[in-house]
Design an enzyme around this catalytic site. Structure first.
Site, PDB file in Angstrom:
ATOM      1  N   ASP A 162       8.934   3.606   8.951  1.00 18.57           N
ATOM      2  CA  ASP A 162       8.804   2.309   8.289  1.00 18.57           C
ATOM      3  C   ASP A 162       8.490   1.180   9.267  1.00 18.57           C
ATOM      4  O   ASP A 162       8.894   0.043   9.056  1.00 18.57           O
ATOM      5  CB  ASP A 162      10.081   2.003   7.509  1.00 18.57           C
ATOM      6  N   LYS A 173       2.912   0.140  -6.401  1.00 14.46           N
ATOM      7  CA  LYS A 173       1.574  -0.018  -5.815  1.00 14.46           C
ATOM      8  C   LYS A 173       0.621   1.074  -6.282  1.00 14.46           C
ATOM      9  O   LYS A 173      -0.498   0.792  -6.743  1.00 14.46           O
ATOM     10  CB  LYS A 173       1.665  -0.002  -4.283  1.00 14.46           C
ATOM     11  N   ASP A 216      -0.911   5.282   3.326  1.00 21.35           N
ATOM     12  CA  ASP A 216      -0.090   6.478   3.547  1.00 21.35           C
ATOM     13  C   ASP A 216      -0.884   7.620   4.180  1.00 21.35           C
ATOM     14  O   ASP A 216      -0.303   8.500   4.824  1.00 21.35           O
ATOM     15  CB  ASP A 216       0.511   6.964   2.226  1.00 21.35           C
TER      16      ASP A 216
END
Length: 290
Positions: free
Chosen positions: A161, A118, A138
């Protein structure tokens, strides 16, 4: 027309001409013979002046002049309300074409498994696309030790996660702020925002903002080999990938597979080929030359 009616018509025309002249005198301030109180020329005066002129033209000059033309001339006059002119410069909507020299806004999602490529793809697109910027999911992680994080006793580690580990509302707000801000450019163009992250398409308020969505898939072996080469803060503990990371990815993938407007890409393919595929697609969407 009867002879006795002509003097009345000529008298009416003379009165109309006098009224028209009076409006012009007040507007230009050229009448120095009479002292009259100063009065601000209003939009009504301008309208009356144009209507009088049109009426006289219709009688004396152009009997075929249609009423619609009178009002068309009024609408096209340079004396239109400045506020109406300003309103024409406002954007049509947040994500559509901007009028004038404003930018058309596009929001592109780049999602996928951890270490699926990504960030690399986003960096390449940023270097190639004009008027392009990026927001990274992030950057919205909670701080380690935050009570909102889920603690995993058997791993003695926090769960990074899952969606509750990310300030999703703040992410959405920042994207909306970018979208609503007016961007002035030297010429009409398209402004693009890339949003990358591993959990983008499972959050409805965020999904509603995207114009185009991509998802990079990788198999377990590739994902693990790439992840163990990277350093994380806090660092992964033994067993975290098998117990948390990969199962969370599979659950995420299963959920979004039902969404038919996502373009799924092979994250293990050649980086340059992957970049060129997405670049051409975005350029086509943005109607930019490629």
């Amino acid at each position: 027309m009867a002879d006795n009616e002509r003097p009345k018509e000529e008298e009416a025309i003379t009165d109309l001409k006098n009224d028209l002249q009076n409006v012009s005198v007040e507007e230009n301030g050229t009448d120095e013979t009479e002292e009259t109180p100063e009065r601000k020329i209003t939009q009504t005066d301008h309208l009356n002046k144009r209507l009088l002129s049109a009426f006289l033209d219709r009688i004396n000059v152009n009997p075929q002049l249609q009423q619609s033309e009178v009002f068309d001339n009024t609408e096209n006059s340079s004396d239109t309300d400045p506020e109406e002119d300003d309103a024409k410069d406002l954007p049509e909507n947040k994500f559509g074409t901007m009028s004038g020299d404003h930018a058309r806004k596009l929001i592109i999602g780049i999602s996928g498994a951890t270490n699926s490529g990504k960030s690399t793809l986003v960096d390449l697109l940023l270097s190639a696309l004009p008027n392009c910027s990026a927001i990274h999911q992030d950057d919205y992680y909670l701080e380690s030790g935050d009570k909102r994080l889920t603690w995993i006793p058997e791993l003695n580690h926090e769960n990074w996660d899952e969606m509750k580990a990310i300030e999703m509302d703040k992410l959405v707000t920042d994207i909306q702020d970018w979208s609503s801000n007016t961007i002035k450019l030297s010429h009409p163009s398209t402004s693009i925002l890339l949003v990358d992250g591993f959990l983008l398409y499972n959050y409805k308020p965020l999904n509603q903002l995207f114009n185009k969505r991509y998802f990079l898939e990788v198999n377990r072996d590739v994902c693990w080999s790439r992840r163990r080469e990277r350093e994380y803060i806090p660092a992964d503990v033994p067993g975290y990938f098998d117990k948390i990371v990969w199962p969370a990815y599979l659950d995420n993938l299963k959920e979004i597979k039902e969404q038919t407007d996502i373009t799924f890409l092979d994250g293990t393919s050649n980086k340059e080929e992957l970049f060129q595929t997405v670049l051409k697609d975005i350029l086509s969407i943005a109607s930019l030359p490629h």
